[in-house]
Design a protein around this motif. Structure first.
Motif, mmCIF file in Angstrom:
data_model
loop_
_atom_site.group_PDB
_atom_site.id
_atom_site.type_symbol
_atom_site.label_atom_id
_atom_site.label_comp_id
_atom_site.label_asym_id
_atom_site.label_seq_id
_atom_site.Cartn_x
_atom_site.Cartn_y
_atom_site.Cartn_z
ATOM 1 N N GLU A 59 -9.187 13.956 -15.235
ATOM 2 C CA GLU A 59 -10.451 14.298 -14.584
ATOM 3 C C GLU A 59 -10.209 15.084 -13.301
ATOM 4 O OE1 GLU A 59 -12.367 10.586 -13.899
ATOM 5 O OE2 GLU A 59 -12.970 10.341 -15.990
ATOM 6 N N LEU A 60 -11.242 15.805 -12.890
ATOM 7 C CA LEU A 60 -11.184 16.562 -11.649
ATOM 8 C C LEU A 60 -11.275 15.597 -10.465
ATOM 9 C CD1 LEU A 60 -11.200 19.356 -10.359
ATOM 10 C CD2 LEU A 60 -13.688 19.289 -10.460
ATOM 11 N N ASN A 61 -10.371 15.722 -9.535
ATOM 12 C CA ASN A 61 -10.345 14.827 -8.389
ATOM 13 C C ASN A 61 -11.013 15.528 -7.206
ATOM 14 O OD1 ASN A 61 -9.848 12.940 -6.461
ATOM 15 N ND2 ASN A 61 -7.635 12.851 -6.781
ATOM 16 N N TRP A 80 -9.998 17.582 -2.574
ATOM 17 C CA TRP A 80 -10.495 18.744 -1.817
ATOM 18 C C TRP A 80 -10.841 18.353 -0.397
ATOM 19 C CZ3 TRP A 80 -14.488 20.904 -5.840
ATOM 20 C CH2 TRP A 80 -13.782 21.466 -6.893
#
Length: 73
Positions: free
Chosen positions: A63-65, A69
């Motif tokens: 999954e995108l974390n 960011w």
């Protein structure tokens, strides 16, 4: 008085001892069977849960974390 003691306390009968030994052996056998079944069920549950956790970890790694960011500076 001591000569009357053997008549007051009867000696155990051999048939009773044999049947009790058979009962005790049977009881121990069923306890062992129950213990092994419980261990087998626990091991199956543990392996299933471990596999689910591995799959969840694999999904989470894919999954995108978003938090990464925000932590960058």
């Amino acid at each position: 008085m001591s000569k009357d003691l053997p008549y007051i306390i009867p000696s155990p009968q051999p048939e009773v001892e044999e049947s009790f030994a058979a009962y005790q052996t049977t009881h121990q056998f069923y306890q062992e069977v129950q213990t092994r079944l419980e261990l087998q069920r626990y091991c199956e549950w543990y392996y299933e849960t471990a596999e689910q956790h591995r799959q969840e970890l694999k999904r989470m790694r894919g999954e995108l974390n978003i938090f990464r960011w925000f932590r960058r500076r």
